[in-house]
Motif scaffolding. Structure first.
Motif, mmCIF file in Angstrom:
data_model
loop_
_atom_site.group_PDB
_atom_site.id
_atom_site.type_symbol
_atom_site.label_atom_id
_atom_site.label_comp_id
_atom_site.label_asym_id
_atom_site.label_seq_id
_atom_site.Cartn_x
_atom_site.Cartn_y
_atom_site.Cartn_z
ATOM 1 N N VAL A 1 0.839 -1.193 0.000
ATOM 2 C CA VAL A 1 0.000 0.000 0.000
ATOM 3 C C VAL A 1 0.880 1.252 0.000
ATOM 4 N N PRO A 2 0.377 2.358 -0.544
ATOM 5 C CA PRO A 2 1.107 3.622 -0.446
ATOM 6 C C PRO A 2 1.295 4.020 1.014
ATOM 7 N N ALA A 3 2.476 4.521 1.361
ATOM 8 C CA ALA A 3 2.759 4.845 2.763
ATOM 9 C C ALA A 3 3.890 5.854 2.847
ATOM 10 N N ARG A 4 3.979 6.484 4.024
ATOM 11 C CA ARG A 4 5.053 7.441 4.283
ATOM 12 C C ARG A 4 6.229 6.799 4.993
ATOM 13 N N SER A 5 5.981 5.672 5.669
ATOM 14 C CA SER A 5 7.049 4.992 6.393
ATOM 15 C C SER A 5 6.822 3.496 6.300
ATOM 16 N N VAL A 6 7.856 2.740 6.553
ATOM 17 C CA VAL A 6 7.734 1.286 6.480
ATOM 18 C C VAL A 6 6.767 0.771 7.536
ATOM 19 N N MET A 7 6.667 1.458 8.696
ATOM 20 C CA MET A 7 5.736 1.004 9.735
ATOM 21 C C MET A 7 4.293 1.036 9.249
ATOM 22 N N GLU A 8 3.987 1.965 8.326
ATOM 23 C CA GLU A 8 2.637 2.061 7.780
ATOM 24 C C GLU A 8 2.358 0.962 6.760
ATOM 25 N N MET A 9 3.384 0.226 6.340
ATOM 26 C CA MET A 9 3.227 -0.869 5.392
ATOM 27 C C MET A 9 3.298 -2.237 6.076
ATOM 28 N N LYS A 10 3.815 -2.296 7.295
ATOM 29 C CA LYS A 10 4.051 -3.579 7.946
ATOM 30 C C LYS A 10 2.758 -4.358 8.172
ATOM 31 N N PHE A 11 2.774 -5.594 7.751
ATOM 32 C CA PHE A 11 1.622 -6.469 7.912
ATOM 33 C C PHE A 11 1.387 -6.674 9.406
ATOM 34 N N PRO A 12 0.195 -6.355 9.913
ATOM 35 C CA PRO A 12 -0.046 -6.438 11.360
ATOM 36 C C PRO A 12 0.204 -7.835 11.917
ATOM 37 N N ILE B 1 -7.116 -4.474 -1.373
ATOM 38 C CA ILE B 1 -6.343 -4.836 -0.185
ATOM 39 C C ILE B 1 -7.182 -4.467 1.033
ATOM 40 N N ASP B 2 -7.466 -5.471 1.861
ATOM 41 C CA ASP B 2 -8.386 -5.293 2.982
ATOM 42 C C ASP B 2 -9.695 -4.670 2.518
ATOM 43 N N GLY B 3 -10.163 -5.146 1.372
ATOM 44 C CA GLY B 3 -11.461 -4.730 0.873
ATOM 45 C C GLY B 3 -11.506 -3.385 0.185
ATOM 46 N N ALA B 4 -10.392 -2.652 0.173
ATOM 47 C CA ALA B 4 -10.354 -1.327 -0.456
ATOM 48 C C ALA B 4 -9.700 -1.424 -1.830
ATOM 49 N N LEU B 5 -10.287 -0.769 -2.799
ATOM 50 C CA LEU B 5 -9.735 -0.762 -4.146
ATOM 51 C C LEU B 5 -8.438 0.042 -4.155
ATOM 52 N N MET B 6 -7.333 -0.628 -4.427
ATOM 53 C CA MET B 6 -6.024 0.021 -4.434
ATOM 54 C C MET B 6 -5.455 0.171 -5.833
#
Length: 475
Positions: free
Chosen positions: A185-196, A439-444
């Motif tokens: 997904v688009p993100a500003r940091s790697v933490m915003e991309m990390k799979f929970p 991704i998680d139900g949202a059109l990306m």
């Protein structure tokens, strides 16, 4: 940050500013920071909000053993709600219904072996951050600390249907460091991309690479026997470190906490079963040796990567519950990669072992479905009768198992993350393309709608120049 289109920058900037202001207005917790758990480097991934979607009349490959012709799938609030031959449309004015007649639906593709972000484009020395070639054991480094989220290659992988991936350090070292699993997904940091809640992996490499890198420096290891000695020495130290901490936590010893060691902390995490082993290893004899080391130190190898000789020991891999991440037909670029057969993936599958098709390539990750198709064709040429509903597992649920995320994603089942690809045809046809990616139900991503074709900040300046040139008739 990364935006979906150059023209939306001002709107997005305003939204982000509002989000920051909102965060600043939240009341601060009264507890002192020392009393709170350490949340450094934890995932801050947030699924995008989106309306409910019902896809109808599609050929659905669930990666759970089923193929559903003229099937339907309903998802909302990020999760798959229902899937089957007939799914009733809920009474919801926000529901989007997609007629997918002639089209196919699969889980989002997962690449278990990628270096996107740590070897971003453009490929220049200043941003090549995937290999810490300073010591044979560098378990203390984490790939996520090198990931550049603005890498334009992430969007290209998304257009190929890839919704999750594991980013690994390179293979110069015996033990190269921790891996990280990302949502694409688009993100500003790697933490915003990390799979929970995805577990870390540990990248290891046997064979030619470590002995070449360090042998050329006149250092150990310069032979395969020194490779094995290096592994064993590292695990002996890790076992001792683990025991020191166990003794301390049990009130034994001198009562003083051991000194924290980042390298041994990672290795101890493997021994505790919290970190998964991902082992670059080509030759069958070396894979067998690595499984002996795992037995000696009582840990589990999750996956052998680039394992071109897995077909020789597929029964042992099945017995030891070890996956093989494989190419369809990439081989012969060095001696240890020479003894390849194009039926490798299919033979591992036939033995009942976990077979995966991976990329290790910024180009290959865009075409995982085609590589799986080639492996399926090679197996079928031997009379194995591999079906699309089986081959889809090689690029979805099997890598999810390898990475420890199969409970959340990798197959189309009610309750799982709605990581879904709508293809304009059979995904195992060279002519088919990913039409929509959720991704998680949202059109990306939407191949037919520019609003859903992400463009990174790094590309925006180039993008604007190109648009201006087109409008002026220069292109």
């Amino acid at each position: 940050m990364i935006k979906f289109h150059a023209k939306t920058r001002l709107t997005l900037a305003a939204l982000i500013s509002a989000a920051f202001l909102s965060a600043c207005e939240q009341p601060q917790k009264e507890e002192s920071k020392k009393e709170e758990p350490n949340t450094a480097f934890e995932s801050t991934y947030q699924a995008h909000s989106y309306h409910p979607v019902l896809i109808q009349n599609a050929t659905i490959l669930t990666a759970a053993g089923d193929r559903i012709d003229q099937g339907s799938i309903l998802f909302k609030d990020g999760k798959i709600v229902a899937i089957g031959q007939s799914v009733e449309a809920p009474a919801d004015k926000n529901l989007e219904v997609i007629d997918a007649e002639g089209k196919w639906v699969t889980p989002g593709l997962i690449d278990v072996h990628s270096h996107l972000g740590v070897y971003p484009a453009p490929g220049v020395d200043s941003s090549a951050d995937g290999n810490e070639m300073t010591a044979p054991v560098t378990a203390e480094v984490w790939a996520e600390h090198s990931v550049w989220p603005h890498d334009p290659q992430f969007e290209l992988a998304l257009a190929g249907g890839v919704t999750s991936m594991q980013i690994l350090p390179g293979s110069a070292n015996l033990i190269g460091g921790r891996t990280v699993t990302l949502k694409n997904v688009p993100a500003r940091s790697v933490m915003e991309m990390k799979f929970p809640d995805a577990p870390h992996g540990l990248k290891m490499a046997c064979g030619e690479n470590p002995k070449r890198v360090y042998g050329n420096k006149g250092r150990s290891p310069m032979t395969r026997m020194a490779n094995i000695a290096g592994f064993r020495e590292a695990w002996i130290k890790a076992a001792d470190y683990k025991k020191q901490w166990e003794d301390y936590e049990n009130g034994e010893g001198n009562g003083k906490a051991p000194k924290r060691d980042l390298q041994l902390e990672t290795l101890a995490g493997v021994l505790d079963g919290e970190i998964l082993i991902h082992n670059h290893c080509y030759r069958a004899d070396e894979m067998a040796l690595m499984m002996e080391i795992a037995e000696e130190f009582d840990f589990q190898i999750s996956t052998f990567h680039h394992a071109v000789e897995s077909y020789k020991i597929a029964d042992k891999l099945a017995e030891n519950n070890v996956c093989s991440a494989l190419w369809s037909d990439w081989w012969g670029f060095k001696q240890e990669a020479f003894d390849m057969v194009p039926e490798n993936v299919a033979l591992v599958e036939k033995a009942g072992a976990c077979a995966i098709v991976h990329s290790d390539s910024p180009t290959g990750i865009q075409h995982l479905n085609k590589d799986a198709a080639k492996s399926m064709a090679s197996g079928n040429a031997m009379g194995m009768n591999i079906t699309p509903e089986k081959a889809i597992e090689w690029i979805t649920i099997n890598p999810a198992k390898s990475m420890g995320i199969a409970e959340q994603t990798g197959s189309l089942e009610a309750g799982k993350m709605a990581d879904i690809v709508l293809w304009d045809g059979n995904p195992f046809s060279v002519y088919s393309k990913a039409e929509k990616v959720f991704i998680d139900g949202a059109l990306m991503y939407d191949r037919h709608d520019e609003k859903y074709q992400p463009v990174s900040d790094f590309q925006l300046g180039q993008y604007d120049l190109e648009v201006d040139a087109q409008e002026e008739g220069a292109l």
